[in-house]
Design a protein around this motif. Structure first.
Motif, PDB file in Angstrom:
ATOM      1  N   LEU A   1     -39.347  24.655  -1.613  1.00 22.62           N
ATOM      2  CA  LEU A   1     -37.941  24.947  -1.920  1.00 22.62           C
ATOM      3  C   LEU A   1     -37.815  26.195  -2.784  1.00 22.62           C
ATOM      4  O   LEU A   1     -36.929  27.025  -2.566  1.00 22.62           O
ATOM      5  CB  LEU A   1     -37.304  23.745  -2.633  1.00 22.62           C
ATOM      6  N   ALA A   2     -38.717  26.324  -3.774  1.00 19.93           N
ATOM      7  CA  ALA A   2     -38.660  27.492  -4.657  1.00 19.93           C
ATOM      8  C   ALA A   2     -38.850  28.765  -3.844  1.00 19.93           C
ATOM      9  O   ALA A   2     -38.172  29.769  -4.073  1.00 19.93           O
ATOM     10  CB  ALA A   2     -39.725  27.378  -5.751  1.00 19.93           C
ATOM     11  N   GLU A   3     -39.744  28.710  -2.874  1.00 23.01           N
ATOM     12  CA  GLU A   3     -39.980  29.880  -2.034  1.00 23.01           C
ATOM     13  C   GLU A   3     -38.718  30.247  -1.258  1.00 23.01           C
ATOM     14  O   GLU A   3     -38.389  31.419  -1.110  1.00 23.01           O
ATOM     15  CB  GLU A   3     -41.145  29.590  -1.086  1.00 23.01           C
ATOM     16  N   MET A   4     -38.001  29.225  -0.765  1.00 19.19           N
ATOM     17  CA  MET A   4     -36.728  29.493  -0.076  1.00 19.19           C
ATOM     18  C   MET A   4     -35.752  30.202  -1.006  1.00 19.19           C
ATOM     19  O   MET A   4     -34.943  31.018  -0.571  1.00 19.19           O
ATOM     20  CB  MET A   4     -36.065  28.175   0.349  1.00 19.19           C
ATOM     21  N   ALA A   5     -35.821  29.833  -2.293  1.00 20.75           N
ATOM     22  CA  ALA A   5     -34.874  30.404  -3.254  1.00 20.75           C
ATOM     23  C   ALA A   5     -35.378  31.728  -3.818  1.00 20.75           C
ATOM     24  O   ALA A   5     -34.667  32.385  -4.578  1.00 20.75           O
ATOM     25  CB  ALA A   5     -34.624  29.418  -4.384  1.00 20.75           C
ATOM     26  N   GLY A   6     -36.632  32.100  -3.477  1.00 25.98           N
ATOM     27  CA  GLY A   6     -37.130  33.405  -3.878  1.00 25.98           C
ATOM     28  C   GLY A   6     -37.939  33.445  -5.158  1.00 25.98           C
ATOM     29  O   GLY A   6     -38.047  34.476  -5.792  1.00 25.98           O
ATOM     30  N   PHE A   7     -38.499  32.315  -5.574  1.00 28.30           N
ATOM     31  CA  PHE A   7     -39.391  32.366  -6.734  1.00 28.30           C
ATOM     32  C   PHE A   7     -40.570  31.415  -6.528  1.00 28.30           C
ATOM     33  O   PHE A   7     -40.597  30.649  -5.569  1.00 28.30           O
ATOM     34  CB  PHE A   7     -38.636  32.054  -8.037  1.00 28.30           C
ATOM     35  N   ARG A   8     -41.554  31.534  -7.423  1.00 27.35           N
ATOM     36  CA  ARG A   8     -42.739  30.677  -7.325  1.00 27.35           C
ATOM     37  C   ARG A   8     -42.800  29.714  -8.501  1.00 27.35           C
ATOM     38  O   ARG A   8     -42.222  29.958  -9.550  1.00 27.35           O
ATOM     39  CB  ARG A   8     -44.009  31.534  -7.328  1.00 27.35           C
ATOM     40  N   LEU A   9     -43.526  28.624  -8.313  1.00 27.36           N
ATOM     41  CA  LEU A   9     -43.731  27.649  -9.380  1.00 27.36           C
ATOM     42  C   LEU A   9     -45.231  27.508  -9.643  1.00 27.36           C
ATOM     43  O   LEU A   9     -46.022  27.598  -8.710  1.00 27.36           O
ATOM     44  CB  LEU A   9     -43.160  26.286  -8.968  1.00 27.36           C
ATOM     45  N   PRO A  10     -45.629  27.262 -10.891  1.00 25.29           N
ATOM     46  CA  PRO A  10     -47.056  27.128 -11.189  1.00 25.29           C
ATOM     47  C   PRO A  10     -47.557  25.719 -10.882  1.00 25.29           C
ATOM     48  O   PRO A  10     -48.097  25.039 -11.758  1.00 25.29           O
ATOM     49  CB  PRO A  10     -47.130  27.446 -12.683  1.00 25.29           C
ATOM     50  N   ILE A  11     -47.331  25.278  -9.654  1.00 27.28           N
ATOM     51  CA  ILE A  11     -47.820  23.942  -9.303  1.00 27.28           C
ATOM     52  C   ILE A  11     -48.625  23.995  -8.003  1.00 27.28           C
ATOM     53  O   ILE A  11     -48.481  24.904  -7.193  1.00 27.28           O
ATOM     54  CB  ILE A  11     -46.675  22.905  -9.164  1.00 27.28           C
ATOM     55  N   GLN A  12     -49.472  23.006  -7.849  1.00 27.37           N
ATOM     56  CA  GLN A  12     -50.287  22.844  -6.648  1.00 27.37           C
ATOM     57  C   GLN A  12     -50.078  21.419  -6.137  1.00 27.37           C
ATOM     58  O   GLN A  12     -50.132  20.466  -6.921  1.00 27.37           O
ATOM     59  CB  GLN A  12     -51.769  23.061  -6.979  1.00 27.37           C
ATOM     60  N   SER A  13     -49.846  21.292  -4.837  1.00 25.52           N
ATOM     61  CA  SER A  13     -49.592  19.969  -4.258  1.00 25.52           C
ATOM     62  C   SER A  13     -50.886  19.368  -3.724  1.00 25.52           C
ATOM     63  O   SER A  13     -51.610  20.012  -2.966  1.00 25.52           O
ATOM     64  CB  SER A  13     -48.569  20.087  -3.127  1.00 25.52           C
ATOM     65  N   HIS A  14     -51.170  18.160  -4.156  1.00 26.89           N
ATOM     66  CA  HIS A  14     -52.396  17.470  -3.738  1.00 26.89           C
ATOM     67  C   HIS A  14     -52.059  16.095  -3.173  1.00 26.89           C
ATOM     68  O   HIS A  14     -51.088  15.481  -3.597  1.00 26.89           O
ATOM     69  CB  HIS A  14     -53.319  17.246  -4.945  1.00 26.89           C
ATOM     70  N   PRO A  15     -52.912  15.581  -2.271  1.00 29.42           N
ATOM     71  CA  PRO A  15     -52.750  14.180  -1.871  1.00 29.42           C
ATOM     72  C   PRO A  15     -53.220  13.263  -3.001  1.00 29.42           C
ATOM     73  O   PRO A  15     -54.207  13.571  -3.664  1.00 29.42           O
ATOM     74  CB  PRO A  15     -53.693  14.031  -0.665  1.00 29.42           C
ATOM     75  N   LEU A  16     -52.501  12.181  -3.224  1.00 23.66           N
ATOM     76  CA  LEU A  16     -52.941  11.131  -4.151  1.00 23.66           C
ATOM     77  C   LEU A  16     -52.861   9.816  -3.390  1.00 23.66           C
ATOM     78  O   LEU A  16     -51.816   9.478  -2.841  1.00 23.66           O
ATOM     79  CB  LEU A  16     -52.045  11.086  -5.394  1.00 23.66           C
ATOM     80  N   GLN A  17     -53.985   9.100  -3.376  1.00 25.42           N
ATOM     81  CA  GLN A  17     -54.055   7.900  -2.540  1.00 25.42           C
ATOM     82  C   GLN A  17     -53.957   6.615  -3.360  1.00 25.42           C
ATOM     83  O   GLN A  17     -54.309   6.580  -4.532  1.00 25.42           O
ATOM     84  CB  GLN A  17     -55.363   7.892  -1.755  1.00 25.42           C
ATOM     85  N   ALA A  18     -53.494   5.578  -2.700  1.00 23.25           N
ATOM     86  CA  ALA A  18     -53.429   4.254  -3.310  1.00 23.25           C
ATOM     87  C   ALA A  18     -53.611   3.225  -2.205  1.00 23.25           C
ATOM     88  O   ALA A  18     -53.621   3.559  -1.014  1.00 23.25           O
ATOM     89  CB  ALA A  18     -52.094   4.052  -4.024  1.00 23.25           C
ATOM     90  N   LEU A  19     -53.795   1.973  -2.609  1.00 23.82           N
ATOM     91  CA  LEU A  19     -53.983   0.914  -1.605  1.00 23.82           C
ATOM     92  C   LEU A  19     -53.528  -0.416  -2.174  1.00 23.82           C
ATOM     93  O   LEU A  19     -53.399  -0.572  -3.387  1.00 23.82           O
ATOM     94  CB  LEU A  19     -55.449   0.842  -1.178  1.00 23.82           C
ATOM     95  N   VAL A  20     -53.287  -1.360  -1.286  1.00 27.90           N
ATOM     96  CA  VAL A  20     -53.033  -2.736  -1.717  1.00 27.90           C
ATOM     97  C   VAL A  20     -53.914  -3.693  -0.940  1.00 27.90           C
ATOM     98  O   VAL A  20     -54.308  -3.428   0.204  1.00 27.90           O
ATOM     99  CB  VAL A  20     -51.574  -3.206  -1.524  1.00 27.90           C
ATOM    100  N   SER A  21     -54.217  -4.817  -1.594  1.00 27.92           N
ATOM    101  CA  SER A  21     -54.943  -5.905  -0.928  1.00 27.92           C
ATOM    102  C   SER A  21     -53.928  -6.859  -0.310  1.00 27.92           C
ATOM    103  O   SER A  21     -52.720  -6.690  -0.468  1.00 27.92           O
ATOM    104  CB  SER A  21     -55.787  -6.661  -1.945  1.00 27.92           C
ATOM    105  N   GLU A  22     -54.444  -7.866   0.379  1.00 27.78           N
ATOM    106  CA  GLU A  22     -53.559  -8.962   0.813  1.00 27.78           C
ATOM    107  C   GLU A  22     -53.097  -9.716  -0.431  1.00 27.78           C
ATOM    108  O   GLU A  22     -53.555  -9.423  -1.534  1.00 27.78           O
ATOM    109  CB  GLU A  22     -54.315  -9.894   1.775  1.00 27.78           C
ATOM    110  N   LEU A  23     -52.240 -10.701  -0.230  1.00 30.28           N
ATOM    111  CA  LEU A  23     -51.692 -11.433  -1.370  1.00 30.28           C
ATOM    112  C   LEU A  23     -52.725 -12.398  -1.938  1.00 30.28           C
ATOM    113  O   LEU A  23     -53.472 -13.041  -1.200  1.00 30.28           O
ATOM    114  CB  LEU A  23     -50.460 -12.223  -0.945  1.00 30.28           C
ATOM    115  N   HIS A  24     -52.753 -12.482  -3.268  1.00 26.97           N
ATOM    116  CA  HIS A  24     -53.648 -13.435  -3.942  1.00 26.97           C
ATOM    117  C   HIS A  24     -52.891 -14.176  -5.033  1.00 26.97           C
ATOM    118  O   HIS A  24     -51.853 -13.732  -5.500  1.00 26.97           O
ATOM    119  CB  HIS A  24     -54.842 -12.697  -4.558  1.00 26.97           C
ATOM    120  N   GLU A  25     -53.473 -15.332  -5.434  1.00 25.26           N
ATOM    121  CA  GLU A  25     -52.981 -16.040  -6.611  1.00 25.26           C
ATOM    122  C   GLU A  25     -52.973 -15.075  -7.790  1.00 25.26           C
ATOM    123  O   GLU A  25     -53.796 -14.154  -7.832  1.00 25.26           O
ATOM    124  CB  GLU A  25     -53.954 -17.182  -6.950  1.00 25.26           C
TER     125      GLU A  25
END
Lengths: 406, 119
Positions: free
Chosen positions: A234-258
């Motif tokens: 979005l910043a690029e569309m507006a004509g400026f840059r941001l000091p950020i880098q986009s990374h994947p962050l993963q997570a998971l869930v198990s089945e249901l437990h007590e």
């Protein structure tokens, strides 16, 4: 085949209006931060002729993908102030929004596995206490008393040498948080517009005057960006840059437990954090994938290492099955602190850089970003989190020092 | 897990490598003459491209040498691998030197076309 009569659809929590020709302010991004910002703009600043533009569906990005941990035990004064304010807002929001989104203050433990961890953790407990953040240091026996399923034997690769503990920290039901904000926003007159992708910005000189979207052009006095991993686009569309880098962050869930896991356990050192959701799934997060990525998925070895660490710390999980894994796109900064700021474009404001920990910051991000948009200058709490800090050098370095799992 | 073709060692698992971020970011020619803004650009501002991206990797548990890669940051498809000092293959990515040009944090010059289209 017969078709049985379906029950009436329950009441919708918000309208789905078409975009108007113009608004006093437009928020780009209908996740937690965008919703909270719109809520506080309406509630605290009387700005109700505003819209939230969401390219997909409401709260379907990182708001649907995070591990819902809420805490405020950050090292530096600036971070402690904004995250503690956020935690205090979490404590009153269920009543204010008239929606029980299952905020459960079951405490958060940050494990120490090395002598270096221990020293850093004890220091952080001291800093937290001086900043009015509840924090205590636990030895391994106390860790075991609070969370009996944790393995505190010293014969594992990264033995538990103690932990910091914040009793007021906890988790909340992320979808319900989004719905709670959305319903209130709607009641206050905010237009929540889904399936509306921003494709460009209209500027008069260096001042933004409108937004081009997949549903037409919208004129607006002000624009607030709350797009997390897509902020740079979005910043690029507006004509400026941001000091950020986009990374994947993963997570998971198990089945249901007590119910077996009474608190939240995070380990910075072995990159895993674990809680048990209200329904019973074990919810686990990993560290970020090292590479830049917008793919909402990461590499399998990250999950493998995270599960190996989890099973060593919690032997009882060895026979649990993974139900699903996923990835979000997190917007990381070099100092692991957020950006809530004016931007190089007049009347355009940015809220991004929350990286791996944006969920907990939702209320404070909304409060301070709304203030910044409405008044044109930052709130006391987000003043240190401006873009200027990358030029002045006044960084707020929370890497490793803040129990941030990276 | 991604499979990388190291220019020296051939195809190896991603876990043998470490990431180095955006490629072709040159150390400033005249570091003593940089403004705070230009230092900020050099230290903290990098391209965060959605799409084809020129980036550096190091084969930590192999030849231990750095190399460049063009990878799609959405599909994660690897389009090209080339050695340090070489330029990216034609047509795969915008010239990185041009991308790295600094943009001021202070308000930009007035935009005569009155619009800024998305890309």
């Amino acid at each position: 085949m017969t078709t049985e009569h379906l029950p009436e659809h329950p009441d919708f929590l918000w309208r789905n209006p078409d975009p108007k020709k113009s608004y006093d302010a437009v928020i780009v991004g209908g996740g937690g931060h965008g919703l909270a910002t719109a809520y506080f703009l309406a509630k605290n600043h009387g700005m109700t002729n505003i819209a939230i533009l969401e390219k997909g569906w409401l709260a379907g990005g990182n708001m649907a993908r995070n591990t819902t941990i809420i805490r405020s035990n950050y090292l530096w004064d600036e971070s402690a102030a904004i995250y503690e304010h956020s935690l205090k807002l979490w404590e009153i929001l269920p009543e204010e929004l008239e929606y029980d989104f299952l905020f459960s203050q079951r405490g958060v433990m940050n494990l120490a596995h090395t002598l270096g961890d221990v020293r850093e953790s004890v220091r952080r407990v001291g800093a937290n206490q001086l900043n009015g953040v509840d924090a205590e240091w636990l030895d391994p026996k106390q860790v075991k008393e609070l969370c009996p399923i944790l393995n505190i034997n010293d014969n594992i690769r990264y033995p538990v040498m103690g932990a910091t503990y914040q009793p007021r920290a906890g988790i909340a039901k992320h979808d319900h948080v989004a719905w709670a904000f959305a319903r209130k926003c709607d009641e206050l007159g905010v237009d929540i517009i889904q399936n509306c992708e921003v494709t460009g910005f209209i500027k008069d000189g260096n001042k933004v005057t409108g937004v081009q979207t997949s549903r037409g052009t919208i004129n607006t006095e002000k624009v607030g960006l709350c797009a997390a991993g897509h902020s740079s686009v979005l910043a690029e569309m507006a004509g400026f840059r941001l000091p950020i880098q986009s990374h994947p962050l993963q997570a998971l869930v198990s089945e249901l437990h007590e119910p077996v896991h009474p608190t939240v356990v995070m380990s910075n050192h072995v990159h895993v954090y674990v809680s048990q959701a209200h329904k019973g799934e074990l919810v686990m997060g990993a560290g970020v994938d090292s590479y830049n990525g917008y793919g909402q998925r990461g590499s399998f070895h990250v999950i493998e290492e995270q599960m190996a660490a989890a099973v060593e710390l919690f032997p009882i999980f060895a026979r649990a099955h993974v139900l699903r894994t996923w990835g979000g796109i997190v917007d990381t900064t070099m100092d692991a602190s957020p950006i809530v700021s004016l931007s190089p474009v007049e009347n355009m404001f940015v809220n991004c850089g929350w990286g791996t920990g944006g969920f907990k910051g939702t209320p404070a991000a909304g409060l301070t970003f709304a203030h910044t948009i409405a008044t044109g200058s930052p709130h006391e709490l987000n003043k240190p989190f401006g873009l200027e800090r990358f030029e002045t050098g006044a960084l707020i370095d929370e890497h490793g020092a803040a129990a941030v799992a990276h | 897990m991604l499979l990388f073709s190291c220019p020296n060692c051939g195809p190896r698992n991603e876990t043998e490598f470490h990431y180095g971020g955006q490629a072709h970011v040159a150390y400033p020619d005249q570091p003593g003459e940089l403004s705070d803004r230009e230092w900020a650009e050099y230290l903290f501002y990098r391209q965060n491209t959605k799409g084809l991206f020129a980036e550096r990797w190091v084969h930590s548990t192999g030849c231990r040498k750095w190399f460049n890669m063009i990878r799609d940051t959405v599909s994660y498809d690897i389009q090209a691998v080339y050695r340090m000092g070489e330029q990216p293959p034609e047509g795969l990515t915008a010239p990185p030197a041009a991308q790295a040009k600094s943009q001021p944090l202070a308000p930009a010059e007035a935009n005569p076309t009155n619009t800024s289209e998305g890309v």
